[in-house]
Design a protein around this motif. Structure first.
Motif, PDB file in Angstrom:
ATOM      1  N   GLY A 184       0.784  -1.228   0.000  1.00 53.11           N
ATOM      2  CA  GLY A 184       0.000   0.000   0.000  1.00 53.11           C
ATOM      3  C   GLY A 184       0.812   1.273   0.000  1.00 53.11           C
ATOM      4  O   GLY A 184       0.261   2.363   0.149  1.00 53.11           O
ATOM      5  N   GLY A 185       2.115   1.171  -0.191  1.00 56.69           N
ATOM      6  CA  GLY A 185       2.971   2.359  -0.212  1.00 56.69           C
ATOM      7  C   GLY A 185       4.235   2.128   0.589  1.00 56.69           C
ATOM      8  O   GLY A 185       4.629   0.996   0.866  1.00 56.69           O
ATOM      9  N   GLY A 186       4.886   3.216   0.960  1.00 56.04           N
ATOM     10  CA  GLY A 186       6.091   3.112   1.763  1.00 56.04           C
ATOM     11  C   GLY A 186       7.351   2.981   0.931  1.00 56.04           C
ATOM     12  O   GLY A 186       7.311   2.639  -0.255  1.00 56.04           O
ATOM     13  N   ILE A 187       8.484   3.260   1.574  1.00 55.92           N
ATOM     14  CA  ILE A 187       9.796   3.277   0.924  1.00 55.92           C
ATOM     15  C   ILE A 187      10.607   2.067   1.386  1.00 55.92           C
ATOM     16  O   ILE A 187      10.661   1.763   2.575  1.00 55.92           O
ATOM     17  N   TYR A 188      11.246   1.420   0.430  1.00 54.35           N
ATOM     18  CA  TYR A 188      12.120   0.298   0.754  1.00 54.35           C
ATOM     19  C   TYR A 188      13.340   0.791   1.535  1.00 54.35           C
ATOM     20  O   TYR A 188      13.622   1.984   1.616  1.00 54.35           O
ATOM     21  N   TRP A 189      14.087  -0.173   2.061  1.00 51.20           N
ATOM     22  CA  TRP A 189      15.324   0.130   2.788  1.00 51.20           C
ATOM     23  C   TRP A 189      16.516   0.185   1.840  1.00 51.20           C
ATOM     24  O   TRP A 189      17.291   1.137   1.854  1.00 51.20           O
ATOM     25  N   LEU A 212      11.368  19.967   3.121  1.00 49.06           N
ATOM     26  CA  LEU A 212      11.348  20.399   1.729  1.00 49.06           C
ATOM     27  C   LEU A 212      10.151  21.308   1.468  1.00 49.06           C
ATOM     28  O   LEU A 212      10.254  22.298   0.730  1.00 49.06           O
ATOM     29  N   TYR A 213       9.015  20.985   2.073  1.00 48.51           N
ATOM     30  CA  TYR A 213       7.850  21.854   1.924  1.00 48.51           C
ATOM     31  C   TYR A 213       8.118  23.218   2.556  1.00 48.51           C
ATOM     32  O   TYR A 213       7.788  24.266   1.979  1.00 48.51           O
ATOM     33  N   ARG A 214       8.738  23.210   3.722  1.00 53.23           N
ATOM     34  CA  ARG A 214       9.084  24.472   4.379  1.00 53.23           C
ATOM     35  C   ARG A 214      10.046  25.285   3.508  1.00 53.23           C
ATOM     36  O   ARG A 214       9.951  26.513   3.434  1.00 53.23           O
ATOM     37  N   ALA A 215      10.944  24.596   2.820  1.00 51.44           N
ATOM     38  CA  ALA A 215      11.959  25.275   1.999  1.00 51.44           C
ATOM     39  C   ALA A 215      11.398  25.799   0.685  1.00 51.44           C
ATOM     40  O   ALA A 215      11.870  26.815   0.165  1.00 51.44           O
ATOM     41  N   THR A 216      10.393  25.101   0.141  1.00 52.30           N
ATOM     42  CA  THR A 216       9.936  25.421  -1.218  1.00 52.30           C
ATOM     43  C   THR A 216       8.491  25.895  -1.320  1.00 52.30           C
ATOM     44  O   THR A 216       8.137  26.561  -2.293  1.00 52.30           O
ATOM     45  N   GLY A 217       7.665  25.516  -0.359  1.00 48.58           N
ATOM     46  CA  GLY A 217       6.235  25.808  -0.475  1.00 48.58           C
ATOM     47  C   GLY A 217       5.533  24.908  -1.465  1.00 48.58           C
ATOM     48  O   GLY A 217       4.339  25.106  -1.749  1.00 48.58           O
ATOM     49  N   ASP A 218       6.199  23.902  -1.974  1.00 50.97           N
ATOM     50  CA  ASP A 218       5.621  22.982  -2.965  1.00 50.97           C
ATOM     51  C   ASP A 218       4.653  22.030  -2.260  1.00 50.97           C
ATOM     52  O   ASP A 218       5.053  21.211  -1.438  1.00 50.97           O
ATOM     53  N   LYS A 219       3.367  22.126  -2.607  1.00 51.61           N
ATOM     54  CA  LYS A 219       2.342  21.339  -1.927  1.00 51.61           C
ATOM     55  C   LYS A 219       2.466  19.848  -2.195  1.00 51.61           C
ATOM     56  O   LYS A 219       1.902  19.037  -1.444  1.00 51.61           O
ATOM     57  N   ALA A 220       3.195  19.477  -3.244  1.00 50.33           N
ATOM     58  CA  ALA A 220       3.398  18.043  -3.509  1.00 50.33           C
ATOM     59  C   ALA A 220       4.199  17.413  -2.379  1.00 50.33           C
ATOM     60  O   ALA A 220       3.900  16.285  -1.943  1.00 50.33           O
ATOM     61  N   TYR A 221       5.207  18.116  -1.878  1.00 53.00           N
ATOM     62  CA  TYR A 221       5.983  17.602  -0.746  1.00 53.00           C
ATOM     63  C   TYR A 221       5.097  17.482   0.492  1.00 53.00           C
ATOM     64  O   TYR A 221       5.177  16.501   1.240  1.00 53.00           O
ATOM     65  N   ARG A 222       4.270  18.460   0.707  1.00 54.35           N
ATOM     66  CA  ARG A 222       3.380  18.448   1.869  1.00 54.35           C
ATOM     67  C   ARG A 222       2.450  17.235   1.837  1.00 54.35           C
ATOM     68  O   ARG A 222       2.315  16.527   2.837  1.00 54.35           O
ATOM     69  N   GLN A 223       1.843  16.971   0.686  1.00 50.48           N
ATOM     70  CA  GLN A 223       0.905  15.848   0.597  1.00 50.48           C
ATOM     71  C   GLN A 223       1.631  14.520   0.735  1.00 50.48           C
ATOM     72  O   GLN A 223       1.135  13.588   1.389  1.00 50.48           O
ATOM     73  N   GLN A 224       2.817  14.419   0.148  1.00 51.76           N
ATOM     74  CA  GLN A 224       3.596  13.190   0.298  1.00 51.76           C
ATOM     75  C   GLN A 224       3.959  12.958   1.760  1.00 51.76           C
ATOM     76  O   GLN A 224       3.951  11.814   2.232  1.00 51.76           O
ATOM     77  N   ALA A 225       4.285  14.017   2.482  1.00 48.93           N
ATOM     78  CA  ALA A 225       4.607  13.884   3.907  1.00 48.93           C
ATOM     79  C   ALA A 225       3.400  13.364   4.685  1.00 48.93           C
ATOM     80  O   ALA A 225       3.530  12.457   5.528  1.00 48.93           O
ATOM     81  N   ILE A 226       2.240  13.929   4.412  1.00 46.74           N
ATOM     82  CA  ILE A 226       1.015  13.502   5.096  1.00 46.74           C
ATOM     83  C   ILE A 226       0.718  12.038   4.810  1.00 46.74           C
ATOM     84  O   ILE A 226       0.413  11.243   5.712  1.00 46.74           O
ATOM     85  N   ASP A 227       0.805  11.663   3.534  1.00 45.03           N
ATOM     86  CA  ASP A 227       0.489  10.284   3.136  1.00 45.03           C
ATOM     87  C   ASP A 227       1.492   9.289   3.706  1.00 45.03           C
ATOM     88  O   ASP A 227       1.109   8.211   4.183  1.00 45.03           O
ATOM     89  N   LEU A 228       2.766   9.636   3.674  1.00 41.26           N
ATOM     90  CA  LEU A 228       3.794   8.712   4.151  1.00 41.26           C
ATOM     91  C   LEU A 228       3.736   8.574   5.670  1.00 41.26           C
ATOM     92  O   LEU A 228       3.982   7.490   6.211  1.00 41.26           O
ATOM     93  N   TYR A 229       3.410   9.651   6.362  1.00 37.58           N
ATOM     94  CA  TYR A 229       3.233   9.578   7.812  1.00 37.58           C
ATOM     95  C   TYR A 229       2.108   8.588   8.145  1.00 37.58           C
ATOM     96  O   TYR A 229       2.271   7.725   9.027  1.00 37.58           O
ATOM     97  N   ALA A 230       0.984   8.710   7.432  1.00 39.99           N
ATOM     98  CA  ALA A 230      -0.152   7.823   7.691  1.00 39.99           C
ATOM     99  C   ALA A 230       0.221   6.371   7.394  1.00 39.99           C
ATOM    100  O   ALA A 230      -0.145   5.455   8.158  1.00 39.99           O
TER     101      ALA A 230
END
Length: 397
Positions: A184-189, A212-230
């Motif tokens: 369902g997602g996630g990053i390999y080692w 990265l979101y803080r550095a760029t304001g790019d909402k794609a990073y923000r959504q990826q962070a939310i999804d990966l956290y979940a």
């Protein structure tokens, strides 16, 4: 590199401490960080290079236990693997963040980054390999790259130098290539051994994305962070005690080992997402995991001088340093100093009780293990922790 006063060095040699010498606690820890860095360069640096040995003293029987199998484990190498080297960048970025000393930034640019470039690997997509490129091709680990990406992003946020952000973005492209729909997602080692998705590659990736979101304001990073956290929370959290397991295999089997850095990175991830989203659920998550981690990764009561504290359990010191990052970020949000006070007391104790004659640190907090081997990454971890706590306003005395 920061120079230490003769009086400070003389006091250390005589007493192993500067308690009671009139030096403010935060300045004392900054001096500890600088002195430890000097010791590391003295005993690990490979002359004529920007690289380091992995152990002191050199151990001809040493076999790295953290690789994906034995294919890359050559025994005694001329230089350390990437992961132990990377701790230098984290340590120096922490020092620079503490006081914006231009000498530290100069050292990063002229000493650290040239050494790091020896590991840069241009397979598609580019990323950092586990060993230097002058040697046979080695595996690439997503978590190794995430730690570097966090440091590069922090450097950009501290300096505004676009080259650091460009490097961070390159690293994220490599890390993102390690994500798929399995489980369902996630990053390999490991890029070459895609059989597990680990907390150590996913939790810090959330931290990386949030920065990265803080550095760029790019909402794609923000959504990826939310999804990966979940995803990490759903797949790798122990719902009984709130701490995080080590990894999940593709067959769904979970390795239930609990390392301090995994839970610490989820504390940091939740704290950062709370700052971005304003959703109190993230703050609650961070505080729950922090309580559990404090109960689990600190052990029996101990006393140093007249100060009582809960002593850290023995593990790799770098695991503790990365756990502490989470507590530092949580403190920035909720202003509760109680956890950092415990770290402060442990680190004050460590200066007097864990250091050897070379100024290097043992990893056993009880003092029972007298093994002579000192791992490079443990030493960088102590520099990082002292640097981070040098800005903490609470004093022991």
């Amino acid at each position: 590199m920061q120079k230490l006063s003769f009086t400070f060095l003389f006091t250390i040699l005589l007493t192993g401490s500067v308690l009671g010498q009139g030096i403010p606690k935060n300045q004392q820890f900054a001096e500890y960080a600088a002195a430890t860095l000097d010791s590391i360069y003295a005993y690990y640096a490979v002359k004529g290079t920007h690289l380091f040995r992995e152990n002191y003293p050199i151990d001809p029987k040493y076999q790295a236990s953290y690789l994906a199998g034995t294919a890359n484990n050559q025994g005694v190498n001329a230089y350390s693997y990437l992961w132990p080297f990377s701790g230098l960048l984290s340590a120096q970025v922490a020092r620079y963040a503490a006081d914006k000393d231009t000498n530290v930034l100069h050292a990063i640019e002229k000493q650290v980054l040239p050494g790091l470039s020896a590991y840069l690997d241009f397979r598609n997509p580019p990323g950092y390999a586990s060993y230097v490129q002058s040697a046979p091709t080695s595996d690439r680990f997503y978590d190794d790259n995430v730690w570097l990406g966090i440091d590069y992003t922090d450097l950009y946020l501290l300096t505004g130098n676009r080259a650091y952000l460009d490097q961070a973005k390159m690293i994220w492209r490599f890390v993102a290539s390690g994500m798929d729909k399995e489980l369902g997602g996630g990053i390999y080692w490991c890029e070459q051994k895609k059989d597990s998705k680990n907390t150590c590659s996913n939790a810090p990736a959330v931290v990386f994305l949030a920065k990265l979101y803080r550095a760029t304001g790019d909402k794609a990073y923000r959504q990826q962070a939310i999804d990966l956290y979940a995803w990490t929370k759903d797949n790798l959290q122990d719902t009984v005690d709130q701490l995080y397991f080590d990894n999940i295999q593709l067959n769904g089997e979970v390795n239930c080992t609990k390392y301090p850095y995994n839970s610490g990175q989820m504390i940091e991830a939740a704290s950062l997402l709370y700052q971005i989203e304003g959703d109190s659920t993230y703050l609650t998550d961070a505080q729950q995991v922090a309580r559990a981690a404090a109960d689990y990764f600190f052990s029996e009561q101990a006393t140093y001088g007249s100060v009582s504290f809960k002593r850290l359990k023995t593990t790799d010191l770098w695991f503790i340093a990365v756990m502490m990052r989470g507590f530092v970020e949580l403190h920035a949000v909720d202003k509760n100093p109680k956890y950092l006070i415990q770290f402060e007391r442990n680190l004050d104790y460590a200066w007097a009780n864990l250091r050897d004659a070379q100024g290097l640190f043992r990893k056993d907090w009880t003092g029972k293990d007298n093994s002579p081997r000192r791992w490079l990454l443990d030493q960088w971890a102590m520099v990082e922790m002292y640097a981070r706590l040098s800005t903490f306003s609470h004093n022991l005395n």
